[in-house]
Design a protein around this motif. Structure first.
Motif, PDB file in Angstrom:
ATOM      1  N   ARG A   1      37.825   4.120  -1.753  1.00 19.83           N
ATOM      2  CA  ARG A   1      36.806   3.339  -1.041  1.00 19.83           C
ATOM      3  C   ARG A   1      36.669   1.982  -1.674  1.00 19.83           C
ATOM      4  O   ARG A   1      36.646   1.859  -2.897  1.00 19.83           O
ATOM      5  CB  ARG A   1      35.452   4.041  -1.132  1.00 19.83           C
ATOM      6  N   VAL A   2      36.520   0.989  -0.841  1.00 17.66           N
ATOM      7  CA  VAL A   2      36.333  -0.362  -1.329  1.00 17.66           C
ATOM      8  C   VAL A   2      35.153  -0.970  -0.579  1.00 17.66           C
ATOM      9  O   VAL A   2      35.068  -0.835   0.635  1.00 17.66           O
ATOM     10  CB  VAL A   2      37.595  -1.228  -1.080  1.00 17.66           C
ATOM     11  N   GLU A   3      34.255  -1.592  -1.332  1.00 21.74           N
ATOM     12  CA  GLU A   3      33.132  -2.244  -0.671  1.00 21.74           C
ATOM     13  C   GLU A   3      33.339  -3.740  -0.779  1.00 21.74           C
ATOM     14  O   GLU A   3      33.417  -4.288  -1.885  1.00 21.74           O
ATOM     15  CB  GLU A   3      31.823  -1.845  -1.354  1.00 21.74           C
ATOM     16  N   SER A   4      33.479  -4.387   0.342  1.00 19.52           N
ATOM     17  CA  SER A   4      33.772  -5.814   0.325  1.00 19.52           C
ATOM     18  C   SER A   4      32.602  -6.580   0.899  1.00 19.52           C
ATOM     19  O   SER A   4      32.121  -6.293   1.999  1.00 19.52           O
ATOM     20  CB  SER A   4      35.045  -6.054   1.141  1.00 19.52           C
ATOM     21  N   LYS A   5      32.137  -7.537   0.100  1.00 21.67           N
ATOM     22  CA  LYS A   5      31.042  -8.387   0.598  1.00 21.67           C
ATOM     23  C   LYS A   5      31.674  -9.643   1.195  1.00 21.67           C
ATOM     24  O   LYS A   5      32.470 -10.302   0.542  1.00 21.67           O
ATOM     25  CB  LYS A   5      30.133  -8.813  -0.558  1.00 21.67           C
TER      26      LYS A   5
ATOM     27  N   GLY B   1      45.476  -0.554   9.235  1.00 23.20           N
ATOM     28  CA  GLY B   1      46.903  -0.858   9.316  1.00 23.20           C
ATOM     29  C   GLY B   1      47.281  -2.098   8.542  1.00 23.20           C
ATOM     30  O   GLY B   1      48.447  -2.281   8.186  1.00 23.20           O
ATOM     31  N   SER B   2      46.278  -2.959   8.258  1.00 24.58           N
ATOM     32  CA  SER B   2      46.604  -4.195   7.530  1.00 24.58           C
ATOM     33  C   SER B   2      47.094  -3.869   6.122  1.00 24.58           C
ATOM     34  O   SER B   2      46.624  -2.941   5.474  1.00 24.58           O
ATOM     35  CB  SER B   2      45.371  -5.097   7.400  1.00 24.58           C
ATOM     36  N   ARG B   3      48.019  -4.686   5.659  1.00 27.20           N
ATOM     37  CA  ARG B   3      48.540  -4.586   4.301  1.00 27.20           C
ATOM     38  C   ARG B   3      47.573  -5.368   3.408  1.00 27.20           C
ATOM     39  O   ARG B   3      47.241  -6.513   3.710  1.00 27.20           O
ATOM     40  CB  ARG B   3      49.938  -5.218   4.283  1.00 27.20           C
ATOM     41  N   VAL B   4      47.041  -4.746   2.330  1.00 26.75           N
ATOM     42  CA  VAL B   4      46.095  -5.470   1.462  1.00 26.75           C
ATOM     43  C   VAL B   4      46.456  -5.272   0.002  1.00 26.75           C
ATOM     44  O   VAL B   4      47.273  -4.417  -0.348  1.00 26.75           O
ATOM     45  CB  VAL B   4      44.641  -5.005   1.692  1.00 26.75           C
ATOM     46  N   TYR B   5      45.814  -6.071  -0.841  1.00 20.73           N
ATOM     47  CA  TYR B   5      46.035  -5.972  -2.288  1.00 20.73           C
ATOM     48  C   TYR B   5      44.697  -5.825  -2.970  1.00 20.73           C
ATOM     49  O   TYR B   5      43.752  -6.569  -2.676  1.00 20.73           O
ATOM     50  CB  TYR B   5      46.788  -7.209  -2.791  1.00 20.73           C
ATOM     51  N   LEU B   6      44.600  -4.842  -3.867  1.00 20.34           N
ATOM     52  CA  LEU B   6      43.332  -4.561  -4.527  1.00 20.34           C
ATOM     53  C   LEU B   6      43.377  -4.977  -5.982  1.00 20.34           C
ATOM     54  O   LEU B   6      44.352  -4.686  -6.683  1.00 20.34           O
ATOM     55  CB  LEU B   6      43.017  -3.060  -4.461  1.00 20.34           C
ATOM     56  N   VAL B   7      42.295  -5.652  -6.429  1.00 15.13           N
ATOM     57  CA  VAL B   7      42.188  -5.981  -7.838  1.00 15.13           C
ATOM     58  C   VAL B   7      40.978  -5.228  -8.383  1.00 15.13           C
ATOM     59  O   VAL B   7      39.877  -5.344  -7.849  1.00 15.13           O
ATOM     60  CB  VAL B   7      41.977  -7.501  -8.057  1.00 15.13           C
ATOM     61  N   ILE B   8      41.197  -4.409  -9.415  1.00 10.77           N
ATOM     62  CA  ILE B   8      40.099  -3.636  -9.984  1.00 10.77           C
ATOM     63  C   ILE B   8      39.469  -4.431 -11.103  1.00 10.77           C
ATOM     64  O   ILE B   8      40.098  -4.733 -12.115  1.00 10.77           O
ATOM     65  CB  ILE B   8      40.614  -2.262 -10.461  1.00 10.77           C
ATOM     66  N   ARG B   9      38.187  -4.824 -10.883  1.00 13.37           N
ATOM     67  CA  ARG B   9      37.494  -5.683 -11.837  1.00 13.37           C
ATOM     68  C   ARG B   9      36.940  -4.889 -13.018  1.00 13.37           C
ATOM     69  O   ARG B   9      36.787  -5.418 -14.095  1.00 13.37           O
ATOM     70  CB  ARG B   9      36.326  -6.401 -11.149  1.00 13.37           C
ATOM     71  N   TYR B  10      36.542  -3.674 -12.770  1.00 12.70           N
ATOM     72  CA  TYR B  10      35.974  -2.854 -13.844  1.00 12.70           C
ATOM     73  C   TYR B  10      36.303  -1.402 -13.589  1.00 12.70           C
ATOM     74  O   TYR B  10      36.168  -0.910 -12.467  1.00 12.70           O
ATOM     75  CB  TYR B  10      34.445  -3.030 -13.911  1.00 12.70           C
ATOM     76  N   CYS B  11      36.747  -0.738 -14.643  1.00 11.18           N
ATOM     77  CA  CYS B  11      36.930   0.704 -14.530  1.00 11.18           C
ATOM     78  C   CYS B  11      36.560   1.331 -15.857  1.00 11.18           C
ATOM     79  O   CYS B  11      36.513   0.668 -16.885  1.00 11.18           O
ATOM     80  CB  CYS B  11      38.366   1.051 -14.138  1.00 11.18           C
ATOM     81  N   VAL B  12      36.241   2.615 -15.818  1.00 12.36           N
ATOM     82  CA  VAL B  12      35.825   3.285 -17.040  1.00 12.36           C
ATOM     83  C   VAL B  12      36.357   4.708 -17.029  1.00 12.36           C
ATOM     84  O   VAL B  12      36.517   5.316 -15.965  1.00 12.36           O
ATOM     85  CB  VAL B  12      34.292   3.254 -17.185  1.00 12.36           C
ATOM     86  N   LEU B  13      36.639   5.195 -18.217  1.00 17.64           N
ATOM     87  CA  LEU B  13      37.088   6.575 -18.320  1.00 17.64           C
ATOM     88  C   LEU B  13      35.889   7.497 -18.487  1.00 17.64           C
ATOM     89  O   LEU B  13      34.969   7.197 -19.255  1.00 17.64           O
ATOM     90  CB  LEU B  13      38.013   6.736 -19.541  1.00 17.64           C
ATOM     91  N   ALA B  14      35.904   8.586 -17.739  1.00 12.12           N
ATOM     92  CA  ALA B  14      34.814   9.554 -17.902  1.00 12.12           C
ATOM     93  C   ALA B  14      35.415  10.906 -18.215  1.00 12.12           C
ATOM     94  O   ALA B  14      36.371  11.323 -17.577  1.00 12.12           O
ATOM     95  CB  ALA B  14      33.992   9.626 -16.636  1.00 12.12           C
ATOM     96  N   PRO B  15      34.844  11.574 -19.235  1.00 15.29           N
ATOM     97  CA  PRO B  15      35.352  12.921 -19.530  1.00 15.29           C
ATOM     98  C   PRO B  15      35.121  13.833 -18.334  1.00 15.29           C
ATOM     99  O   PRO B  15      34.111  13.714 -17.655  1.00 15.29           O
ATOM    100  CB  PRO B  15      34.498  13.377 -20.719  1.00 15.29           C
ATOM    101  N   LEU B  16      36.064  14.715 -18.134  1.00 12.91           N
ATOM    102  CA  LEU B  16      35.893  15.638 -16.990  1.00 12.91           C
ATOM    103  C   LEU B  16      34.871  16.704 -17.317  1.00 12.91           C
ATOM    104  O   LEU B  16      34.809  17.188 -18.423  1.00 12.91           O
ATOM    105  CB  LEU B  16      37.231  16.287 -16.647  1.00 12.91           C
TER     106      LEU B  16
ATOM    107  N   ILE C   1      35.865  -3.454  -6.807  1.00 14.25           N
ATOM    108  CA  ILE C   1      37.231  -3.710  -6.355  1.00 14.25           C
ATOM    109  C   ILE C   1      37.228  -4.913  -5.428  1.00 14.25           C
ATOM    110  O   ILE C   1      36.389  -5.021  -4.527  1.00 14.25           O
ATOM    111  CB  ILE C   1      37.808  -2.486  -5.598  1.00 14.25           C
ATOM    112  N   GLU C   2      38.149  -5.806  -5.691  1.00 12.55           N
ATOM    113  CA  GLU C   2      38.280  -6.978  -4.835  1.00 12.55           C
ATOM    114  C   GLU C   2      39.433  -6.719  -3.878  1.00 12.55           C
ATOM    115  O   GLU C   2      40.445  -6.141  -4.260  1.00 12.55           O
ATOM    116  CB  GLU C   2      38.587  -8.198  -5.696  1.00 12.55           C
TER     117      GLU C   2
END
Ligand SMILES: Nc1ncnc2c1ncn2[C@@H]1O[C@H](COP(=O)(O)OP(=O)(O)OP(=O)(O)O)[C@@H](O)[C@H]1O
Ligand SMILES: [Mg+2]
Lengths: 353, 554
Positions: free
Chosen positions: A326-330, A338-353, A289-290
């Protein structure tokens, strides 16, 4: 050449099913790790392969030879299997010197004295223990004892090497070092390895393939990347690395993509699941996540709840409207709660439950 | 810890040193002094006697021969039994463990009495059955070398059994598994890994069995003397009886020369780090499958253990209730409570003996429980000067054979009014059993985090207040168990009492011994039966205490 094949392995202790019909193959020269939480049956599986436990059912084959098949009444005792094994607590014999410990398998095989000496010397070099031949185990550090155990397992040039959490008694720094060394030795000797650990970082760093186990079963087998990128289910996703599970409103399957509409109306394009199911979760790794202060195309707005500075990175908890992820930012500047931020999801995957 | 002490702390410290000086250091010093100095001149009298005594080589040889045979038998019984119990899937293991360690809770002379009731040529049950079946004379005679060996081995093998079993239990099974992975078949694993690893423990147990055999008085007195098989301890006893203190000193020095070095070696082995095999997480050992021979082996083990303890103890009980010892034991009407009644309510000698022993046991148990706690605390939790000395003194008498300690007491107190009184018996008991109290309290003190006391000290409590407000309540269980652990053996103590108790005031042990010697078996066995009851009750009490209060006893 030598392949280890485990089919439908079953092992019970009284009413406890420790290993519940486990199957896997390990190719020659491959490094397979059995990974899973405590009590999931890793050690028992390994001990069945070693011959230290007698399985209740299934078949184990090493190379051409069937070593265990209860239905056919076959059971080869451990001493006849020619397998090297390193135990979690080293199991270095306290009444023998380093040399005698390592030479023991060769003495059993009645090799000539000078041959024994030559091979012990070579393997001592391999594990960097030159000059310690005449010490007793109590005169060695934990890491050195570990190396003696490794040398003893390697000296008879076995076809298969089994390691049961060999690094868990070492301190963090030594553990990393030995990780690298064991991998290096395996590459040089070209031996087939089955390795047991419950440390996912260790598994990722060393393995060609990882088998994730839980409650006596194997949930997924694959390369570290496959397991990380395409977890077979939510348990695997959570056990391997950090994961956010996002709730969704609807799914639309396309060719090799899935379009996901999240609860807050945001649309995401994710990788399809490894197998189909009627319920899924959306898995997003915090590092995928960016985070930025400005809105970007397709970004999800949110508010920082908590920020933890970890040195190389920052661990943010971001509220995206009802769900905290959770976001890990390098790098980048440290943003305060409190800051307003915007998240871009670079990769996501579906996992069966 | 704080290095400066208040007046009362110094007072307690001085008291500790004085008590140990009087009851331990002085007697032991006098023993050696009297062996060397006579009438203020150094004559090495005891050692001269040693050289001149024509009887001495024979007695020494007897003692060593007996100890060697008993020790080998102990290994031959103890090691396989321990292996069966710990490493195989033998059924009913708990029962076997209880049976195997049972001889240990009884005083040796009681077991000797049991064996006498079983195998005495005239009154022994076996020989009577033999005669009832038509035989003449006897088929077994306990009063023989092998009789002596049987009784001693059946008690002292427990040392080997216990040390071996605990070594096998503590040994990391992966050490053996590693050898199998190296290609070693089971027989080689046993020979090259298991046996070498447990050898130090077997040796330690064997040394204990050897020293116990050499130091024991009760069994050779009751069985060896009638068989004319004299050993060092019985000669020390008869020399003292004949006021030949010089001779007794000579034999004592010899006895110490044999036993003390062996005990030192045993301590050395027990502490040895080289063979520490407990590492990492405990794994369950794979139990060897005995398969179809499980039950036959169980039957064999029980068939072996029953005669070793239960038979002699049952015949002992039979003897206690037989109206007259020569009556047929298979006729119910020959039994009665007469002996027991006599011993408790009629015979004035046994009555005073019981009374005296109760007083002695109660007072020494109480004194030791208190003093032991104090010593344990000083040794473990303070930085007071002389801690090591205190520790050594408190455990030293335990290493002395009872007869040697009694002789030391004679040398130390012969010229005082204490001599020939029960008070001297008390001092000897105190000295001999003090280490029980210290060890038990050390054990429970070790389980208590020192910060609990440090918290009291930082709250302003001085050393003594800390001891009484924090330590004593926390180690209460240890104190209670040490009380019982001292009470039981002192109540039935034989060796020290037989030498030190005044002839008119025998203790229970001495009374039993006198009755046995004069052939008044009915009363002797009735008294023995009472001892048996007390021992069993005490054992039950100690189990309850350790379970309720969660302490491990020594
Ligand atoms: N000898 C045994 N007797 C009875 N149960 C056993 C035995 N060995 C293992 N088990 C049980 O089998 C299950 C699997 O144990 P195993 O030792 O294989 O787990 P593991 O994955 O190696 O765990 P860990 O990471 O803690 O080592 C556990 O529930 C355990 O309690
Ligand atoms: Mg394990």
């Amino acid at each position: 050449m030598v392949e280890v094949i485990v089919r439908d392995l079953l092992k019970k202790f009284g009413s406890v099913v420790a290993v519940d019909r486990v199957s896997f193959n390990v190719k020659h020269g491959e490094f397979l790790t059995l990974l899973g939480p405590s009590g999931c049956g890793k050690t028992t599986t390994l001990r069945c392969i070693a011959g230290l436990e007698i399985p209740d059912d299934g078949e184990i084959r090493i190379g051409e030879k069937i070593v265990s098949a209860p239905r056919k009444g076959i059971f080869v005792p451990p001493e006849k299997r020619n397998i090297g094994m390193v135990f979690q607590n080293y199991a270095v014999w306290p009444h023998m010197t380093v040399f005698d410990n390592i030479a023991y398998p060769l003495k059993i095989r009645r090799l000539p004295k000078d041959e024994i000496r030559r091979r012990v010397k070579r393997v001592l070099e391999l594990v960097h223990l030159e000059g310690l031949e005449n010490r007793y185990p109590h005169q060695l550090s934990g890491g050195q004892q570990q190396r003696v155990a490794l040398a003893r397992a390697l000296v008879m040039e076995p076809e298969v090497l089994l390691l049961d959490e060999p690094l868990s008694n070492l301190d963090a720094k030594l553990r990393e070092e030995m990780r690298f060394e064991i991998k290096e030795i395996q590459r040089r000797v070209g031996i087939t390895v089955i390795y047991v650990t419950h440390d996912q970082a260790e598994a990722m760093a060393m393995s060609d393939k990882i088998a994730v186990m839980n409650k006596g079963r194997i949930l997924q087998i694959g390369t570290p990347t496959e397991i990380y990128r395409k977890p077979a289910n939510a348990f695997v996703a959570e056990f391997i690395g950090l994961a956010n599970f996002l709730e969704y409103k609807s799914l639309r399957f396309e060719n090799n993509r899935v379009s996901v509409e999240l609860k807050n109306g945001v649309l995401l394009l994710c990788s399809p699941p490894v197998k189909s199911s009627d319920k899924y979760v959306v898995v997003v790794r915090p590092s995928d996540i960016e985070i930025s202060k400005e809105p970007l195309p397709g970004s999800i707005p949110g508010t920082i709840v908590k920020a933890t500075f970890l040195g190389g990175s920052v661990d943010y908890r971001v509220d995206i409207g009802g769900q905290v992820i959770r976001v890990e930012s390098k790098g980048g500047e440290l943003m305060s709660p409190g800051s307003r931020v915007y998240l871009v999801i670079r990769y996501c995957v579906l996992a069966p439950l | 810890m704080i290095l400066r002490y208040t007046f009362s702390e110094y007072a307690l410290w001085i008291l500790t040193l004085v008590v140990l000086a009087v009851t331990v250091a002085y007697p032991i010093a006098m023993l050696f002094y009297s062996s060397i100095v006579e009438d203020h001149t150094i004559t090495f009298a005891a050692f001269q006697r040693m050289i001149k005594d024509p009887f001495l080589p024979k007695v020494t040889l007897n003692t060593l021969q007996l100890a060697v045979v008993v020790t080998f038998l102990s290994i031959a019984i103890g090691v396989p039994l321990a292996w069966l119990v710990v490493r195989t899937d033998l059924p009913a293991k708990n029962l076997i463990k209880v049976l195997a360690t049972l001889p240990f809770i009884f005083p040796p002379y009681l077991l000797a009495m049991g064996w006498i009731s079983l195998a005495d040529p005239s009154i022994g049950i076996i020989n009577r059955v033999y005669r009832i079946l038509g035989g003449h004379g006897f088929i077994v005679n306990i009063y023989s070398f092998w009789g002596l060996v049987t009784v001693m081995a059946s008690r002292f093998y427990v040392y080997v059994f216990l040390t071996t079993a605990s070594a096998l239990e503590q040994m990391d099974p992966s050490l053996e598994e590693a050898a199998r992975m190296c290609g070693a078949p089971l027989s080689r694993v046993a020979r090259e890994i298991t046996i070498p690893l447990i050898t130090p423990s077997i040796v330690a147990g064997a040394l204990l069995a050897f020293v116990a055999t050499v130091s024991n008085f009760g069994i050779p007195a009751l069985i060896g003397l009638p068989a004319h098989y004299a050993v060092l301890t019985t000669v020390i006893y008869s020399d003292i009886n004949m006021y030949d203190l010089e001779g007794a000193a000579a034999y004592s020095m010899l006895l110490l020369a044999i036993s003390l070095p062996l005990l030192v070696v045993e301590r050395f082995i027990a502490r040895g780090r080289r063979y520490t095999t407990v590492t990492g997480r405990a794994t369950r050992p794979t139990l060897m499958k005995l398969g179809s021979s499980r039950y036959p082996i169980l039957a064999l083990v029980i068939a072996f253990l029953m005669p070793a303890t239960l038979f002699p103890l049952s015949t002992l009980v039979m003897m206690a209730f037989l109206k007259e010892c020569y009556l047929n034991p298979f006729v119910i009407s020959n039994y009665s409570f007469k002996n027991l009644y006599d011993v408790l309510f009629v015979n004035p000698d046994t009555q005073t003996a019981i009374q005296d022993s109760l007083i002695l046991a109660t007072s020494s148990a109480t004194a030791i429980a208190m003093f032991g706690a104090l010593v344990a605390y000083i040794v473990l939790r303070t930085r007071m000067a002389g801690r090591t000395l205190i520790n050594v003194l408190a455990s030293a008498p335990f290493a002395l054979p009872g007869s040697v300690l009694a002789l030391a007491m004679i040398f130390a107190f012969i010229k005082t009014p204490l001599f020939n009184t029960l008070a001297l018996v008390f001092v000897a008991y105190f000295s001999r059993y003090l280490s029980y109290g210290v060890r038990t309290c050390v054990g429970s003190l070790l389980q208590i985090d020192p910060t609990l006391e440090e918290a009291a000290r930082t709250s302003g409590a001085p050393w003594i207040r800390t001891f009484s407000d924090i330590v004593i309540p926390l180690i209460k269980a240890g104190i209670v168990s040490s009380w019982i652990l001292v009470f039981m053996p002192t109540l039935s103590e034989l060796t020290v009492s037989v030498i030190l108790a005044p002839p008119t005031r025998p203790t229970i042990g001495k009374a039993v011994y006198n009755l046995m010697e004069s052939g008044q078996f009915g009363w002797a066995y009735a008294l023995g039966f009472l001892v048996l009851l007390v021992v069993i009750a005490g054992q039950i009490a100690i189990n309850i205490v350790s379970r309720r209060l969660g302490v491990k006893t020594v």
